[in-house]
Write a protein that holds these residues in place. Sequence first.
Motif, short mmCIF file in Angstrom:
data_model
loop_
_atom_site.label_atom_id
_atom_site.label_comp_id
_atom_site.label_asym_id
_atom_site.label_seq_id
_atom_site.Cartn_x
_atom_site.Cartn_y
_atom_site.Cartn_z
N MET A 24 -5.03 11.86 -5.50
CA MET A 24 -5.49 10.57 -6.03
C MET A 24 -4.52 9.46 -5.66
O MET A 24 -4.93 8.36 -5.30
N ILE A 25 -3.24 9.75 -5.78
CA ILE A 25 -2.22 8.77 -5.41
C ILE A 25 -2.31 8.47 -3.92
O ILE A 25 -2.20 7.31 -3.50
N ALA A 26 -2.54 9.50 -3.10
CA ALA A 26 -2.68 9.30 -1.66
C ALA A 26 -3.87 8.39 -1.35
O ALA A 26 -3.80 7.55 -0.44
N ARG A 27 -4.96 8.54 -2.11
CA ARG A 27 -6.12 7.66 -1.91
C ARG A 27 -5.76 6.20 -2.24
O ARG A 27 -6.22 5.28 -1.57
N LEU A 28 -4.94 6.01 -3.27
CA LEU A 28 -4.50 4.65 -3.60
C LEU A 28 -3.68 4.05 -2.44
O LEU A 28 -3.85 2.89 -2.08
N PHE A 29 -2.81 4.87 -1.85
CA PHE A 29 -2.03 4.40 -0.71
C PHE A 29 -2.93 4.12 0.49
O PHE A 29 -2.68 3.18 1.25
N ALA A 30 -3.98 4.92 0.67
CA ALA A 30 -4.92 4.69 1.78
C ALA A 30 -5.66 3.37 1.59
O ALA A 30 -5.85 2.61 2.55
N VAL A 31 -6.07 3.09 0.37
CA VAL A 31 -6.72 1.80 0.08
C VAL A 31 -5.76 0.68 0.40
O VAL A 31 -6.13 -0.32 1.03
N GLU A 32 -4.54 0.83 -0.02
CA GLU A 32 -3.53 -0.20 0.21
C GLU A 32 -3.29 -0.42 1.70
O GLU A 32 -3.15 -1.55 2.15
N ALA A 33 -3.27 0.65 2.46
CA ALA A 33 -3.08 0.52 3.91
C ALA A 33 -4.25 -0.24 4.53
O ALA A 33 -4.07 -1.01 5.48
N GLY A 34 -5.44 -0.04 3.99
CA GLY A 34 -6.62 -0.72 4.51
C GLY A 34 -6.66 -2.21 4.24
O GLY A 34 -7.33 -2.96 4.95
N VAL A 35 -5.97 -2.66 3.21
CA VAL A 35 -6.01 -4.08 2.86
C VAL A 35 -4.70 -4.80 3.18
O VAL A 35 -4.55 -5.97 2.88
N LYS A 36 -3.78 -4.09 3.82
CA LYS A 36 -2.49 -4.69 4.15
C LYS A 36 -2.71 -5.91 5.05
O LYS A 36 -3.45 -5.85 6.03
N GLY A 37 -2.09 -7.02 4.69
CA GLY A 37 -2.20 -8.24 5.47
C GLY A 37 -3.44 -9.07 5.16
O GLY A 37 -3.60 -10.15 5.72
#
Length: 131
Positions: A24-37
Amino acid sequence: HARRKIYDVHIETKSPAAAEALEMIARLFAVEAGVKGRPPAERVAARQEAELRAFLDATLAKISGKSDFAKAIRYATSRWTALTRYVDDGRLEMTNNAAERAIRPLTLGRKNYLFAGSDEGGRRAAIMYTL
């Protein structure tokens, strides 16, 4: 730190619940990577955390309160407001890794300065660091 405590429990015990929390935490990081910038409004719209909190609360009710996993969950949930502040503010990053990396040279240098050997060695090191 909250993720690390859960990770340590998973490595030590191979707990399926700890593995699920890490996913679940990894999915949060994946979402964050997708919206970076992206603009702050887009980042806020994409962020979420309610699923993880519900899982942690449900898991805590099922396991021994004295277990290391319970301690890791309580560590995370007791800091929940701080951990999830980024969800509602698109200007914030999910982690403070950039700040940690920025101060690492200063911290390492501070420890190294303690071992200059002598006052004269300290002065010579100071001169070299200014170059």
